[in-house]
Design a protein around this motif. Structure first.
Motif, mmCIF file in Angstrom:
data_model
loop_
_atom_site.group_PDB
_atom_site.id
_atom_site.type_symbol
_atom_site.label_atom_id
_atom_site.label_comp_id
_atom_site.label_asym_id
_atom_site.label_seq_id
_atom_site.Cartn_x
_atom_site.Cartn_y
_atom_site.Cartn_z
ATOM 1 N N ASP A 75 0.830 -1.197 0.000
ATOM 2 C CA ASP A 75 0.000 0.000 0.000
ATOM 3 C C ASP A 75 0.869 1.254 0.000
ATOM 4 O O ASP A 75 2.083 1.189 -0.239
ATOM 5 N N PHE A 230 -14.074 1.215 7.412
ATOM 6 C CA PHE A 230 -13.896 2.068 6.237
ATOM 7 C C PHE A 230 -14.138 3.534 6.583
ATOM 8 O O PHE A 230 -13.449 4.426 6.078
ATOM 9 N N ILE A 246 -9.237 -1.208 2.452
ATOM 10 C CA ILE A 246 -9.967 -0.674 1.300
ATOM 11 C C ILE A 246 -9.987 0.847 1.346
ATOM 12 O O ILE A 246 -9.819 1.522 0.319
ATOM 13 N N ALA A 247 -10.178 1.418 2.538
ATOM 14 C CA ALA A 247 -10.193 2.873 2.675
ATOM 15 C C ALA A 247 -8.830 3.476 2.366
ATOM 16 O O ALA A 247 -8.743 4.560 1.769
ATOM 17 N N LYS A 250 -8.397 3.987 -1.507
ATOM 18 C CA LYS A 250 -9.389 4.682 -2.332
ATOM 19 C C LYS A 250 -8.795 5.860 -3.096
ATOM 20 O O LYS A 250 -9.326 6.269 -4.123
ATOM 21 N N LEU A 253 -6.896 4.335 -6.653
ATOM 22 C CA LEU A 253 -7.617 3.364 -7.478
ATOM 23 C C LEU A 253 -7.102 3.329 -8.913
ATOM 24 O O LEU A 253 -7.148 2.278 -9.568
ATOM 25 N N TRP A 257 -4.455 -0.070 -7.984
ATOM 26 C CA TRP A 257 -5.797 -0.636 -7.825
ATOM 27 C C TRP A 257 -5.840 -1.795 -6.836
ATOM 28 O O TRP A 257 -6.875 -2.090 -6.245
ATOM 29 N N SER A 260 -7.177 -1.556 -2.796
ATOM 30 C CA SER A 260 -8.595 -1.667 -2.444
ATOM 31 C C SER A 260 -9.273 -2.864 -3.093
ATOM 32 O O SER A 260 -10.184 -3.462 -2.500
ATOM 33 N N THR A 261 -8.851 -3.220 -4.301
ATOM 34 C CA THR A 261 -9.555 -4.251 -5.060
ATOM 35 C C THR A 261 -9.402 -5.635 -4.442
ATOM 36 O O THR A 261 -10.393 -6.363 -4.271
ATOM 37 N N GLY A 264 -11.228 -6.074 -1.235
ATOM 38 C CA GLY A 264 -12.654 -6.035 -1.579
ATOM 39 C C GLY A 264 -13.138 -7.356 -2.148
ATOM 40 O O GLY A 264 -14.243 -7.810 -1.839
#
Length: 292
Positions: A75, A230, A246-247, A250, A253, A257, A260-261, A264
């Motif tokens: 990340d 989130f 995921i947050a 964001k 993205l 990607w 978060s993807t 998710g």
């Protein structure tokens, strides 16, 4: 007529086998999530506070600064996404089981008492159920989670505040039906204590509907926990959550990607399979209640 039956038999057998195999898929997927949640943290060392900035925004399969491999990328702070998914699975399973456990116990007790006692006690409890059910569950969870310091215990309490109502309503409906059965009347005539009647002759028959409901509530709890995290009012930053991951991605993205993807997708797979399992159990026990 005989020939038609003979020709249809292999096709029917194939369909039954295929349906039986497909019906086991949710069990396998959920079992894998539980296994990953229990064993994964023992195999993967991860510190959510450690932020190796030299490894930030690495794509899946890239080599990290220490020579390792970021199989699912990193990340914006250099934290490994695979480790976050594994530790997030443990968090989701623990919070889901704890919340459903607390909610089912509270709902079973209140629902059984309301359905068996009838009279003014049932009327009062039933109105309480209706009022709380009309209140948006996620809104109440947000209010509770936002009013106190973030912790795992607080999230369980916030999600259990309304989750028990569904268990209470199901148990109450079963108790209302069973209290008029012959064996309950016989136990009452023989002088069996009311507590023993509830434990021996009422509650055991709620097991099927409660288990089916518990699977559906588990999916809702996991999704709600991810939503709270989130929004930043769920778990603390020291506890890994899919919602937090995921947050965190964001804002990336378009360029990163995977942040978060991938969490998710992991969350969606768990919710979908738990939902399918819940539908299967509901259909099974529903047919059982209709059978004479």
């Amino acid at each position: 007529m005989t020939a038609a039956v003979t020709l249809d038999t292999p096709l029917a057998t194939t369909r039954r086998r295929r349906g039986g195999w497909l019906s086991r898929v949710p069990y396998v997927v959920i079992g894998l999530y539980v296994l990953v949640g229990l064993v994964g943290p023992l195999l993967i060392d991860y510190d959510p506070v450690h932020t190796p900035l030299e490894d930030r925004l690495l794509s899946p399969g890239s080599t990290t600064a220490d020579g390792g491999t970021a199989w699912l990328g990193t990340d914006d702070l250099g934290r490994d996404i695979l480790a976050q998914i594994v530790y997030g699975a443990r968090t989701s399973v623990l919070i889901g089981v704890a919340t459903v456990g607390v909610s089912s116990v509270v709902g079973l007790l209140l629902g059984a008492v309301a359905g068996y006692a009838r009279g003014w006690l049932d009327a009062v409890l039933a109105r309480i159920f209706d009022v709380l059910l009309a209140f948006p569950a996620i809104l109440l969870a947000i209010v509770i989670a936002g009013a106190f310091q973030r912790s795992v215990l607080l999230v369980v309490v916030a999600l259990s505040a309304t989750a028990w109502i569904s268990f209470a309503r199901v148990t109450r409906s079963v108790a209302l039906s069973l209290r008029e059965r012959a064996w309950v009347d016989a136990a009452r005539v023989l002088g069996v204590p009311q507590r023993s009647i509830l434990w021996r002759h009422i509650l055991p028959f709620t097991a099927g509907p409660i288990v089916a409901l518990a699977t559906l509530e588990f999916a809702l709890v996991v999704l709600a926990e991810a939503g709270l995290s989130f929004l930043g009012i769920g778990l603390p930053s020291s506890t890994v959550s899919w919602g937090q991951t995921i947050a965190n991605g964001k804002a990336y993205l378009e360029t990163a990607w995977w942040i978060s993807t991938l969490p998710g997708i992991a969350l969606s797979l768990l919710i979908i399979n738990v939902g399918i399992l819940g539908d299967q159990l509901t259909a099974r026990y529903g047919r059982g209640r209709r059978d004479p």
